[in-house]
Design an enzyme around this catalytic site. Sequence first.
Site, mmCIF file in Angstrom:
data_model
loop_
_atom_site.group_PDB
_atom_site.id
_atom_site.type_symbol
_atom_site.label_atom_id
_atom_site.label_comp_id
_atom_site.label_asym_id
_atom_site.label_seq_id
_atom_site.Cartn_x
_atom_site.Cartn_y
_atom_site.Cartn_z
ATOM 1 N N GLU A 90 67.685 40.959 0.016
ATOM 2 C CA GLU A 90 67.703 40.761 1.465
ATOM 3 C C GLU A 90 68.568 41.835 2.143
ATOM 4 O O GLU A 90 68.203 42.359 3.190
ATOM 5 C CB GLU A 90 68.238 39.367 1.818
ATOM 6 C CG GLU A 90 67.390 38.219 1.308
ATOM 7 C CD GLU A 90 66.043 38.071 2.019
ATOM 8 O OE1 GLU A 90 65.715 38.885 2.885
ATOM 9 O OE2 GLU A 90 65.323 37.118 1.666
ATOM 10 N N HIS A 97 68.781 35.612 6.256
ATOM 11 C CA HIS A 97 68.421 35.443 4.845
ATOM 12 C C HIS A 97 69.606 35.758 3.942
ATOM 13 O O HIS A 97 69.861 35.054 2.974
ATOM 14 C CB HIS A 97 67.218 36.325 4.489
ATOM 15 C CG HIS A 97 66.000 36.024 5.314
ATOM 16 N ND1 HIS A 97 64.861 36.779 5.281
ATOM 17 C CD2 HIS A 97 65.763 35.034 6.216
ATOM 18 C CE1 HIS A 97 63.973 36.272 6.127
ATOM 19 N NE2 HIS A 97 64.501 35.216 6.709
ATOM 20 N N TYR A 119 75.465 30.869 1.716
ATOM 21 C CA TYR A 119 75.536 29.409 1.877
ATOM 22 C C TYR A 119 75.160 28.684 0.574
ATOM 23 O O TYR A 119 75.839 27.743 0.146
ATOM 24 C CB TYR A 119 74.590 29.007 3.015
ATOM 25 C CG TYR A 119 74.505 27.540 3.345
ATOM 26 C CD1 TYR A 119 75.619 26.825 3.796
ATOM 27 C CD2 TYR A 119 73.275 26.859 3.254
ATOM 28 C CE1 TYR A 119 75.514 25.477 4.135
ATOM 29 C CE2 TYR A 119 73.164 25.517 3.587
ATOM 30 C CZ TYR A 119 74.285 24.828 4.022
ATOM 31 O OH TYR A 119 74.175 23.502 4.366
ATOM 32 N N GLU A 124 58.620 43.334 0.597
ATOM 33 C CA GLU A 124 58.512 42.049 1.302
ATOM 34 C C GLU A 124 57.203 41.321 1.025
ATOM 35 O O GLU A 124 57.139 40.103 1.188
ATOM 36 C CB GLU A 124 58.657 42.266 2.816
ATOM 37 C CG GLU A 124 59.947 42.968 3.169
ATOM 38 C CD GLU A 124 60.311 42.796 4.635
ATOM 39 O OE1 GLU A 124 59.801 43.580 5.446
ATOM 40 O OE2 GLU A 124 61.087 41.886 4.951
ATOM 41 N N GLU A 132 59.136 36.044 6.263
ATOM 42 C CA GLU A 132 58.643 37.220 5.543
ATOM 43 C C GLU A 132 57.161 37.457 5.816
ATOM 44 O O GLU A 132 56.711 38.604 5.823
ATOM 45 C CB GLU A 132 58.873 37.096 4.039
ATOM 46 C CG GLU A 132 60.337 37.088 3.607
ATOM 47 C CD GLU A 132 61.144 38.296 4.048
ATOM 48 O OE1 GLU A 132 60.548 39.331 4.408
ATOM 49 O OE2 GLU A 132 62.386 38.196 4.042
HETATM 50 FE FE FE Z 1 61.922 40.519 5.543
HETATM 51 MN MN MN Z 2 64.150 38.669 4.325
#
Ligand code: FE
Ligand code: MN
Length: 359
Positions: free
Chosen positions: A92, A126, A132, A196, A230
């Site tokens: 990410e 993301h 998290y 992606e 995405e």
């Molecule tokens: Fe993305």
């Molecule tokens: Mn992403």
Amino acid sequence: MSNDSSFSIPAAPSSANAEKRILNSTSTDPNKILPMKYKWAREHYKKGVANNWIPEEVNMQKDVETWKNPKGLSDDERRLILWNMGFFSTAESLTANNLVLIVYRHITNPECRQYLLRQAYEEAIHTDTFIYSCDTLGLNPDEVYNMYASIPSIKEKDEFVVAMTKSIMDPNFTTQGTANIQRFVHDLVGFYVIMEGIFFYAGFVMMLSFLRQNRMAGVGEQFQFILRDESVHLAFGSDLINTIVQENPAIWTSEFKATLTENIKKAVELEYAYAKDCLPRGIMGLNAEAINDYIKYIADRRLERIGLAKVYNTANPFPWMSEIMDLRKEKNFFETRVTEYKSGMLKWGEEPKKETPKQ
Ligand code: FE
Ligand code: MN
């Protein structure tokens, strides 16, 4: 302007708009977003806004109990989750950095930049999701954030994207001339279609399989939200690539098309190797072979989306993936399934009858 309360984009009246191009435009003012020329950029922006979410909205309590209970998950299930955390946690950031440092510099059209800003924000969300998840599950950050270096199947994917997109990292790179435009489009295919659009999808199938069984459903739901973002990133990237090709038809030679197709085929191989590594033995009705068929199926869709011939012609082994993508944000997958189950229309785990051929 009419009294209609819904916002409408002024049509492109001026000849300046007709002269606007994505690359090497002399009539583009990056600060003048109206009137817009590329309405698809605006549409993708609005789709992104409609998907707005933050990781803290998802309750992780049950996941924490399952993860911390030694009998909550098998060793193979823990491996699968950890490997995906390892890939996504750094992928990410890699995506966000590519976007801000490279793509943004060369795409000066203001409505496209507006989308890129939105996408960059979503990549930050993301990245935050994995912070998290690491925090709540109590994962070792040194282990997770080192997997892109220590796990060969993850390292190879990241290295493939970095190597493929190296040329435009050069600060002296410009998009002037056919060869440079080809390099730029080549790298956009690396960022959007491969990173992606292919490298995230074995992970999506694995993590959403947990969600379908209502196990580790918090993490599963985080992946579901990411998947929805995405799929818009991929759609924007594909429209961007197609528009650049349309405006620069000289770049679209059979040799260049063959190079792009080869890159996508190599990406499919790397994604299959990653799936085998995450999933050395079949679990939850999943195995690396079925995931390989799925990757080939989506690779064909990606190829067609950017005007290239498909390669594999495999059937989609996971039609429920398209269903998950179509759900609105307020209706999470599990809640929808429970309602359907209660109404007696569908038994838990049964495939829905209707399939939307959407990626
Ligand atoms: Fe993305
Ligand atoms: Mn992403």
